[in-house]
Design an enzyme around this catalytic site. Structure first.
Site, PDB file in Angstrom:
ATOM      1  N   GLY A 166       0.798  -1.150  -0.056  1.00 41.00           N
ATOM      2  CA  GLY A 166       0.001  -0.147   0.196  1.00 41.00           C
ATOM      3  C   GLY A 166       0.821   1.215   0.067  1.00 41.00           C
ATOM      4  O   GLY A 166       1.969   0.961   0.034  1.00 41.00           O
ATOM      5  N   ASN A 167       0.105   2.522   0.090  1.00 42.19           N
ATOM      6  CA  ASN A 167       0.784   3.758   0.082  1.00 42.19           C
ATOM      7  C   ASN A 167       0.406   4.617   1.400  1.00 42.19           C
ATOM      8  O   ASN A 167      -0.300   3.924   1.978  1.00 42.19           O
ATOM      9  CB  ASN A 167       0.392   4.823  -0.903  1.00 42.19           C
ATOM     10  N   HIS A 168       1.661   5.209   1.669  1.00 41.84           N
ATOM     11  CA  HIS A 168       1.139   6.091   2.725  1.00 41.84           C
ATOM     12  C   HIS A 168       0.157   7.230   2.372  1.00 41.84           C
ATOM     13  O   HIS A 168       0.307   7.944   1.323  1.00 41.84           O
ATOM     14  CB  HIS A 168       2.467   7.193   3.038  1.00 41.84           C
TER      15      HIS A 168
END
Ligand code: CTP
Ligand code: CA
Length: 216
Positions: free
Chosen positions: A21-23
């Site tokens: 995932g992403n921040h």
């Protein structure tokens, strides 16, 4: 007026306990939902996993999703009926090619993962956009900021792109403040000061509503 907003990250599962995932806190998308609702809009917020509570404004419906595929399916179902699209989500660009049924056990000193590209939600829906609909995208860039943002505007059929530069101190996903530049399809460029994300949301919403009153 109906507004569709994507927000937060997407989580792409690797096995039952892990994801890629992403921040992204989701704060910008949620602030936009609150601001559009305060302006009288009916808002549908499609949110990836965040630690934020669902916005309490009665004009906002929040739908929780995990993956880019789920976010796309939710957005696609609502896109045609919405007047404004806001793509604030930090969608994972790739997902694991295979999702292991059981937890992947530690073995060996290196691990290679095969990833496949996720659907581009904004670009795919952009192909279906009608002239009276208005699409807003985000671009978080670290170099050649304006050129990259403008190429996204064209590729994804945005009317307006919100550019965040990670080179601006106090901007981006780690902060409650943001410094944005708005780039529009007609070439207009508006540079804003560093401000709290709630005020940034107001600047974006005011600009969208002003443009919409002249749009198509
Ligand atoms: N976006 C999307 N679906 C994706 C990837 C991005 O809807 N699979 C949207 C984002 O919500 C944002 C815009 O497209 O509004 C730009 O996202 P960004 O990650 O900056 O663009 P990419 O095309 O993925 O390019 P890159 O990450 O290589 O810079
Ligand atoms: Ca991306």
């Amino acid at each position: 007026m109906r507004v569709l907003i994507t927000a937060g990250p997407t989580y792409e599962p690797l096995d039952p306990v892990r994801f890629i995932g992403n921040h992204s806190t989701g704060k910008m998308g949620y602030a936009l939902a609150e601001t559009f609702a305060a302006a009288g809009a009916e808002v549908h917020l499609i949110s990836g996993p965040t630690s934020l509570p669902d916005p309490s404004h009665p004009g906002i419906r929040t739908q929780r999703v995990q993956t880019a595929d789920e976010m796309y399916a939710a957005a696609e179902a609502l896109a045609s009926a919405a007047d404004i699209w806001v793509f604030a989500a930090a969608v994972a660009d790739y997902k694991p090619a295979h999702v292991a049924e059981n937890k992947i056990k530690k073995a060996g000193d290196t691990l290679t993962l095969e990833l496949v590209k996720n659907i581009d939600i904004a670009a795919t829906l952009g192909k279906t956009k009608r002239p009276e609909q208005f699409s807003v995208g985000f671009a978080l860039e670290t170099e050649n900021e304006r050129a990259h943002a403008l190429s996204k505007l064209q590729r994804k059929n945005f009317d307006l792109v919100v550019l965040n530069s990670l080179r601006d101190a106090g901007a981006g996903f780690r902060h409650d403040t943001n410094k944005i530049t708005l780039l529009e399809a007609d070439g207009r460029v508006t540079i804003f000061e560093l401000k709290p994300k709630s005020e940034v949301a107001r600047d974006i919403v005011h600009t969208v509503l002003a443009r919409l009153s002249h749009h198509a």
